[in-house]
Scaffold this motif. Structure first.
Motif, mmCIF file in Angstrom:
data_model
loop_
_atom_site.group_PDB
_atom_site.id
_atom_site.type_symbol
_atom_site.label_atom_id
_atom_site.label_comp_id
_atom_site.label_asym_id
_atom_site.label_seq_id
_atom_site.Cartn_x
_atom_site.Cartn_y
_atom_site.Cartn_z
ATOM 1 N N ARG A 160 0.833 -1.214 0.000
ATOM 2 C CA ARG A 160 0.000 0.000 0.000
ATOM 3 C C ARG A 160 0.863 1.258 0.000
ATOM 4 N NH1 ARG A 160 -5.433 1.795 1.701
ATOM 5 N NH2 ARG A 160 -5.205 4.017 2.037
ATOM 6 N N GLU A 161 1.918 1.244 0.809
ATOM 7 C CA GLU A 161 2.824 2.392 0.842
ATOM 8 C C GLU A 161 3.431 2.626 -0.546
ATOM 9 O OE1 GLU A 161 4.706 2.125 5.316
ATOM 10 O OE2 GLU A 161 5.394 0.712 3.779
ATOM 11 N N GLY A 162 3.738 1.541 -1.233
ATOM 12 C CA GLY A 162 4.301 1.645 -2.576
ATOM 13 C C GLY A 162 3.332 2.274 -3.554
ATOM 14 N N LEU A 163 2.058 1.915 -3.420
ATOM 15 C CA LEU A 163 1.044 2.523 -4.296
ATOM 16 C C LEU A 163 0.968 4.026 -4.052
ATOM 17 C CD1 LEU A 163 -1.799 -0.144 -3.999
ATOM 18 C CD2 LEU A 163 -0.298 0.254 -5.965
ATOM 19 N N GLU A 164 0.941 4.410 -2.795
ATOM 20 C CA GLU A 164 0.878 5.835 -2.453
ATOM 21 C C GLU A 164 2.176 6.548 -2.830
ATOM 22 O OE1 GLU A 164 -0.011 5.494 1.696
ATOM 23 O OE2 GLU A 164 -2.137 5.095 1.341
ATOM 24 N N ALA A 165 3.298 5.873 -2.615
ATOM 25 C CA ALA A 165 4.592 6.464 -2.932
ATOM 26 C C ALA A 165 4.763 6.641 -4.442
ATOM 27 C CB ALA A 165 5.717 5.605 -2.363
ATOM 28 N N THR A 166 4.190 5.737 -5.226
ATOM 29 C CA THR A 166 4.300 5.852 -6.683
ATOM 30 C C THR A 166 3.691 7.161 -7.163
ATOM 31 O OG1 THR A 166 4.313 3.467 -6.989
ATOM 32 C CG2 THR A 166 3.650 4.782 -8.879
ATOM 33 N N ALA A 167 2.534 7.495 -6.634
ATOM 34 C CA ALA A 167 1.884 8.752 -7.031
ATOM 35 C C ALA A 167 2.754 9.948 -6.648
ATOM 36 C CB ALA A 167 0.506 8.854 -6.394
ATOM 37 N N LEU A 168 3.306 9.910 -5.456
ATOM 38 C CA LEU A 168 4.146 11.004 -4.973
ATOM 39 C C LEU A 168 5.463 11.093 -5.756
ATOM 40 C CD1 LEU A 168 4.606 13.208 -2.824
ATOM 41 C CD2 LEU A 168 5.519 11.425 -1.337
ATOM 42 N N ALA A 169 6.006 9.941 -6.121
ATOM 43 C CA ALA A 169 7.323 9.889 -6.768
ATOM 44 C C ALA A 169 7.267 10.022 -8.282
ATOM 45 C CB ALA A 169 8.010 8.576 -6.405
ATOM 46 N N ARG A 170 6.088 10.106 -8.866
ATOM 47 C CA ARG A 170 5.958 10.105 -10.333
ATOM 48 C C ARG A 170 6.906 11.091 -11.029
ATOM 49 N NH1 ARG A 170 0.613 9.580 -10.643
ATOM 50 N NH2 ARG A 170 0.834 7.350 -10.677
ATOM 51 N N ALA A 204 13.319 17.741 -4.472
ATOM 52 C CA ALA A 204 13.668 17.631 -3.057
ATOM 53 C C ALA A 204 12.455 17.413 -2.155
ATOM 54 C CB ALA A 204 14.433 18.874 -2.610
ATOM 55 N N ALA A 205 11.377 18.131 -2.374
ATOM 56 C CA ALA A 205 10.212 18.002 -1.490
ATOM 57 C C ALA A 205 9.603 16.598 -1.555
ATOM 58 C CB ALA A 205 9.172 19.073 -1.811
ATOM 59 N N PRO A 206 9.342 16.045 -2.761
ATOM 60 C CA PRO A 206 8.816 14.681 -2.769
ATOM 61 C C PRO A 206 9.819 13.657 -2.230
ATOM 62 C CG PRO A 206 8.810 15.589 -5.011
ATOM 63 C CD PRO A 206 9.323 16.638 -4.084
ATOM 64 N N TRP A 207 11.121 13.872 -2.496
ATOM 65 C CA TRP A 207 12.125 12.939 -1.977
ATOM 66 C C TRP A 207 12.095 12.922 -0.455
ATOM 67 C CZ3 TRP A 207 14.576 8.771 -3.031
ATOM 68 C CH2 TRP A 207 15.704 8.374 -2.305
ATOM 69 N N LEU A 208 12.068 14.111 0.173
ATOM 70 C CA LEU A 208 12.001 14.177 1.633
ATOM 71 C C LEU A 208 10.736 13.500 2.151
ATOM 72 C CD1 LEU A 208 13.328 17.707 2.607
ATOM 73 C CD2 LEU A 208 14.171 15.505 3.395
ATOM 74 N N GLU A 209 9.619 13.704 1.477
ATOM 75 C CA GLU A 209 8.367 13.067 1.901
ATOM 76 C C GLU A 209 8.461 11.545 1.778
ATOM 77 O OE1 GLU A 209 4.846 12.361 3.565
ATOM 78 O OE2 GLU A 209 5.818 14.328 3.523
ATOM 79 N N LEU A 210 9.081 11.060 0.716
ATOM 80 C CA LEU A 210 9.255 9.616 0.540
ATOM 81 C C LEU A 210 10.155 9.042 1.634
ATOM 82 C CD1 LEU A 210 9.667 9.646 -3.318
ATOM 83 C CD2 LEU A 210 7.790 8.519 -2.066
ATOM 84 N N VAL A 211 11.250 9.740 1.944
ATOM 85 C CA VAL A 211 12.141 9.288 3.015
ATOM 86 C C VAL A 211 11.402 9.318 4.348
ATOM 87 C CG1 VAL A 211 14.293 9.760 4.265
ATOM 88 C CG2 VAL A 211 14.228 9.988 1.776
ATOM 89 N N ALA A 212 10.595 10.348 4.566
ATOM 90 C CA ALA A 212 9.817 10.441 5.808
ATOM 91 C C ALA A 212 8.852 9.255 5.935
ATOM 92 C CB ALA A 212 9.045 11.763 5.836
ATOM 93 N N ARG A 213 8.204 8.899 4.850
ATOM 94 C CA ARG A 213 7.284 7.761 4.885
ATOM 95 C C ARG A 213 8.018 6.458 5.163
ATOM 96 N NH1 ARG A 213 2.325 8.460 0.789
ATOM 97 N NH2 ARG A 213 1.900 10.652 1.210
ATOM 98 N N ALA A 214 9.193 6.306 4.570
ATOM 99 C CA ALA A 214 9.955 5.066 4.754
ATOM 100 C C ALA A 214 10.575 4.972 6.148
ATOM 101 C CB ALA A 214 11.051 4.964 3.691
ATOM 102 N N ARG A 251 12.272 -0.624 -10.550
ATOM 103 C CA ARG A 251 11.159 -1.274 -11.271
ATOM 104 C C ARG A 251 10.326 -0.246 -12.022
ATOM 105 N NH1 ARG A 251 11.438 -4.344 -6.589
ATOM 106 N NH2 ARG A 251 9.912 -3.071 -5.494
ATOM 107 N N ARG A 252 10.076 0.883 -11.422
ATOM 108 C CA ARG A 252 9.242 1.901 -12.054
ATOM 109 C C ARG A 252 10.005 2.657 -13.150
ATOM 110 N NH1 ARG A 252 7.700 0.125 -7.541
ATOM 111 N NH2 ARG A 252 5.509 0.080 -6.967
ATOM 112 N N VAL A 253 11.283 2.901 -12.932
ATOM 113 C CA VAL A 253 12.100 3.526 -13.976
ATOM 114 C C VAL A 253 12.189 2.588 -15.169
ATOM 115 C CG1 VAL A 253 14.464 4.222 -14.569
ATOM 116 C CG2 VAL A 253 13.407 5.073 -12.470
ATOM 117 N N ALA A 254 12.423 1.301 -14.920
ATOM 118 C CA ALA A 254 12.518 0.322 -16.008
ATOM 119 C C ALA A 254 11.214 0.256 -16.796
ATOM 120 C CB ALA A 254 12.879 -1.055 -15.459
#
Length: 164
Positions: free
Chosen positions: A37-47, A79-89, A122-125
């Motif tokens: 689930r986190e991956g699904l949410e993170a995908t949208a944020l990391a697009r 930077a902002a989405p990266w920080l949010e992704l790190v915060a979630r992880a 996986r998503r970059v590929a």
């Protein structure tokens, strides 16, 4: 592959130790691999970040891939989405992470890549493969494509120059 390597593949979560920017004390916490689930949410944020990373991958096999500086520049541009992704992880607040020293932030980013590199790769590929498929299906394979111009008007009301 040894037993330790097998475990790191199965359980890629990483420990990170940083200096608390508020107290100066050492803080150790876990940077977790995104769960489903986190991956699904993170995908949208990391697009946008994923698109930027995919843009670093060369179109031609054999061309040199992105270097560490190019990846770092992509992270800086997002930077902002990266920080949010790190915060979630990590279960930490993004604002708290933003105040870490440069050295601690880099160490934390390395832990993030170690834990979630597969998520990004996986998503970059997938984007690179989609780009290659689109290129193969394109009706114009040359590097310069143009749309054919319409035929000149030839109706009764059309005038032409005397020199034609």
């Amino acid at each position: 592959m040894g037993g330790t390597d097998d475990l790191s593949v199965l359980f890629p979560d990483r420990e990170a130790t940083v200096t608390n920017p508020d107290t100066g004390a050492a803080v150790t916490f876990t940077v977790r691999e995104f769960r489903f689930r986190e991956g699904l949410e993170a995908t949208a944020l990391a697009r946008p970040l994923i698109a930027a990373l995919a843009g670093l991958v060369p179109d031609q096999a054999g061309d040199e891939g992105p270097d560490a500086l190019a990846v770092e520049n992509a992270l800086a541009a997002h930077a902002a989405p990266w920080l949010e992704l790190v915060a979630r992880a990590s279960g930490r607040d993004a604002a708290w992470l933003a105040r870490l020293s440069d050295a601690d932030g880099r160490a934390l980013s390395e832990a993030m890549w170690a834990a979630n590199g597969g998520f990004f790769l996986r998503r970059v590929a997938a984007q690179v493969a989609a780009r290659a498929t689109a290129r193969e299906e394109s009706p114009c394979r040359s590097t310069v494509c143009s749309t054919p111009s319409s035929a000149p008007a030839t109706g009764a009301g059309t005038t032409t120059s005397a020199s034609a």
